[in-house]
Design an enzyme around this catalytic site. Structure first.
Site, mmCIF file in Angstrom:
data_model
loop_
_atom_site.group_PDB
_atom_site.id
_atom_site.type_symbol
_atom_site.label_atom_id
_atom_site.label_comp_id
_atom_site.label_asym_id
_atom_site.label_seq_id
_atom_site.Cartn_x
_atom_site.Cartn_y
_atom_site.Cartn_z
ATOM 1 N N PRO A 1 2.161 45.609 67.151
ATOM 2 C CA PRO A 1 2.267 46.628 66.101
ATOM 3 C C PRO A 1 1.861 48.011 66.587
ATOM 4 O O PRO A 1 0.927 48.160 67.375
ATOM 5 C CB PRO A 1 1.287 46.119 65.033
ATOM 6 C CG PRO A 1 0.258 45.359 65.817
ATOM 7 C CD PRO A 1 0.998 44.721 66.957
ATOM 8 N N SER B 1 4.078 47.354 61.939
ATOM 9 C CA SER B 1 2.825 47.951 61.494
ATOM 10 C C SER B 1 2.918 48.360 60.034
ATOM 11 O O SER B 1 3.969 48.819 59.562
ATOM 12 C CB SER B 1 2.513 49.192 62.344
ATOM 13 O OG SER B 1 1.488 49.966 61.756
ATOM 14 N N TYR C 1 -4.133 46.457 58.008
ATOM 15 C CA TYR C 1 -5.582 46.567 57.944
ATOM 16 C C TYR C 1 -6.021 46.063 56.576
ATOM 17 O O TYR C 1 -5.207 45.938 55.648
ATOM 18 C CB TYR C 1 -6.024 48.011 58.129
ATOM 19 C CG TYR C 1 -5.718 48.578 59.492
ATOM 20 C CD1 TYR C 1 -6.618 48.449 60.540
ATOM 21 C CD2 TYR C 1 -4.520 49.250 59.734
ATOM 22 C CE1 TYR C 1 -6.338 48.965 61.801
ATOM 23 C CE2 TYR C 1 -4.225 49.768 60.986
ATOM 24 C CZ TYR C 1 -5.142 49.622 62.012
ATOM 25 O OH TYR C 1 -4.856 50.123 63.260
ATOM 26 N N THR D 1 -5.529 43.609 61.832
ATOM 27 C CA THR D 1 -6.218 44.327 62.899
ATOM 28 C C THR D 1 -7.654 44.601 62.482
ATOM 29 O O THR D 1 -7.901 45.158 61.413
ATOM 30 C CB THR D 1 -5.501 45.652 63.213
ATOM 31 O OG1 THR D 1 -4.183 45.364 63.690
ATOM 32 C CG2 THR D 1 -6.256 46.441 64.274
ATOM 33 N N LYS E 1 -6.225 40.291 65.108
ATOM 34 C CA LYS E 1 -6.019 41.111 66.305
ATOM 35 C C LYS E 1 -7.254 41.968 66.572
ATOM 36 O O LYS E 1 -7.705 42.701 65.694
ATOM 37 C CB LYS E 1 -4.808 42.017 66.129
ATOM 38 C CG LYS E 1 -4.539 42.944 67.316
ATOM 39 C CD LYS E 1 -3.283 43.760 67.075
ATOM 40 C CE LYS E 1 -2.992 44.696 68.229
ATOM 41 N NZ LYS E 1 -3.969 45.812 68.309
ATOM 42 N N HIS F 1 -7.172 47.455 71.430
ATOM 43 C CA HIS F 1 -6.335 48.436 70.721
ATOM 44 C C HIS F 1 -5.661 49.400 71.700
ATOM 45 O O HIS F 1 -5.521 50.593 71.436
ATOM 46 C CB HIS F 1 -7.164 49.215 69.701
ATOM 47 C CG HIS F 1 -6.383 49.580 68.469
ATOM 48 N ND1 HIS F 1 -6.341 48.788 67.351
ATOM 49 C CD2 HIS F 1 -5.603 50.641 68.183
ATOM 50 C CE1 HIS F 1 -5.589 49.349 66.426
ATOM 51 N NE2 HIS F 1 -5.116 50.471 66.909
#
Length: 413
Positions: free
Chosen positions: A80, A109, A132, A158, A246, A270
């Site tokens: 992503p 994403s 998120y 994430t 992630k 990241h």
């Protein structure tokens, strides 16, 4: 693109195409301040070496595998990344089609320029959805529901980049009225497209269509920094899809992921956008795999530039890898075709490395395929310790033989 033979070639060409400040703030570069984590990942792959084998009957090689039950043509997926329009006007539509043509997964994403539904309609390849956890949990639930309804195969959360590097943002700041806005491909109406028409973020006077800086502040400001492992039960209640976490970087967190029933984890720093002090992802991978168990799939992203890098990650226990920068570079150079081409480069290089290492099937990759500097010395020291314990009577013959076999089996790891 005929003269672009490697991922590094695509990086160099995209550096010529994209505005300098945009390229710098997204990708940085090796050794650049603020992107040390990315440099560490590149260094880890450089230190790791393959161990070529000969006369092993590898005339036919198999590179296909599966992730969470979905077959993919080779063990490389697209990770992503926000707003692909920064590289090409067709953005995530081109990326999804490029991934589908290569027979692999594209992870969309939540910060995309094209919506969950638009991307699902764009191609017929497998899709995962990344998000998120926002403070407004109903917003999260609705995003997950939209992905589920659109046919996405997994939800990736994430967890490793909830803060922002003010040093990096200041060092590589660009003028919002400069070439980034006037020459490149970002459509202001598509900034944070997935949130249009959805209440949930405390936008005040900001909303879709406002400048990127304002939206970015609002977006990051609504991440839920209080989300913990205990909250995964709530996340599981939102969906029947597999859940992938992630941003795992320690054995401790891998164990917690296993204990909470996560379906997959991504070893990730990241792409170097998180802590500048983070280790390279390939360095982290072995300890994570040791704790992951057999029921949870482990993936890796960060630093993958060659097919040999893919094989190194598989040898150390990854099910597959994800690529981000390479995707953007391919997209910037030639849209959908560029995305497919960079993936095919990695496939070709992986196949060539398998042949040189005597591996006929990627699913049989093992630690003996690779070595790190100093492995041999550490192995000799460990074997010496075993011999001394055996001679002192602290280990039986059976215990000595078993421990020796285990050390030799892991000796190149």
């Amino acid at each position: 693109m005929s003269d672009l033979l490697t991922i590094e070639d695509f990086e160099a060409r995209s550096r010529e195409i994209l505005p300098r400040q945009l390229f710098d703030v997204i990708f940085g570069g090796y050794g650049v301040s603020g992107f040390e984590g990315n440099s560490h990942s590149l260094d880890a792959f450089e230190r790791c070496r393959t161990r070529p084998r000969v006369m092993t009957s590898v005339g036919t090689r198999h590179v296909g595998t599966s992730v969470l039950g979905t077959p993919i043509s080779f063990p490389v997926m697209i990770g992503p990344a926000g707003n692909h329009q920064r590289a090409h006007p067709e953005g995530e539509l081109a990326t999804a089609r490029g991934a589908a043509a290569a027979g692999t997964v594209f992870t969309l994403s939540v910060g995309s320029a094209y919506s969950i539904e638009e991307v699902a309609e764009a191609g017929d390849g497998p899709l995962w959805f990344q998000m998120y956890i926002f403070r407004n949990r109903e917003l999260c639930r609705r995003l997950i529901g939209r992905a589920e309804d659109a046919g996405y195969k997994a939800i990736m959360v994430t967890v490793d980049h909830l803060g922002r590097s003010r040093e990096r943002e200041t060092r590589f700041a660009y003028d919002k009225h400069s070439e980034h806005r006037t020459i490149r491909t970002i459509d202001p109406a598509r900034i944070q497209k997935n949130f249009q028409g959805m209440a949930g973020l405390d936008l005040d006077d900001a909303g879709p269509g406002t400048d990127p800086e304002t939206w970015s502040d609002v977006y990051h400001g609504n991440f839920d920094g209080e989300f913990t492992w205990a909250d995964l039960a709530w996340l599981r209640s939102c969906t029947s899809l597999p859940i992938v976490i992630k941003g795992i970087q320690t054995a401790e967190d891998a164990l917690l992921a296993r204990e909470t029933g996560v379906d997959g984890i991504v070893v990730s720093n990241h792409g170097g956008h998180g802590s500048p002090d983070s280790k390279g992802t390939l360095e982290i991978l072995p300890e994570v795999v040791d704790q992951a168990g057999s029921l949870m799939e482990v993936y890796l992203d960060g630093g993958v530039r060659k097919g040999a890098d893919v094989l190194k990650a598989l040898a150390l226990g990854a099910r597959a890898v994800l690529v981000g920068r390479a995707t953007f570079w391919g997209l910037a150079v030639d849209g959908q075709e560029g995305v497919t081409t960079v993936l095919e480069i990695l496939r070709r290089e992986l196949d060539e490395t398998m042949m040189l290492c005597g591996l006929a099937d990627v699913r049989n990759a093992s630690p003996g395929l690779v070595a790190f500097p100093g492995d041999s010395a550490r192995l000799v020291d460990a074997l010496g310790d075993l011999v001394r314990l055996h001679h002192a009577g602290d280990l039986s013959e059976e215990e000595f033989r078993s421990a020796k076999q285990a050390l030799l089996a892991a000796g190149h790891r």
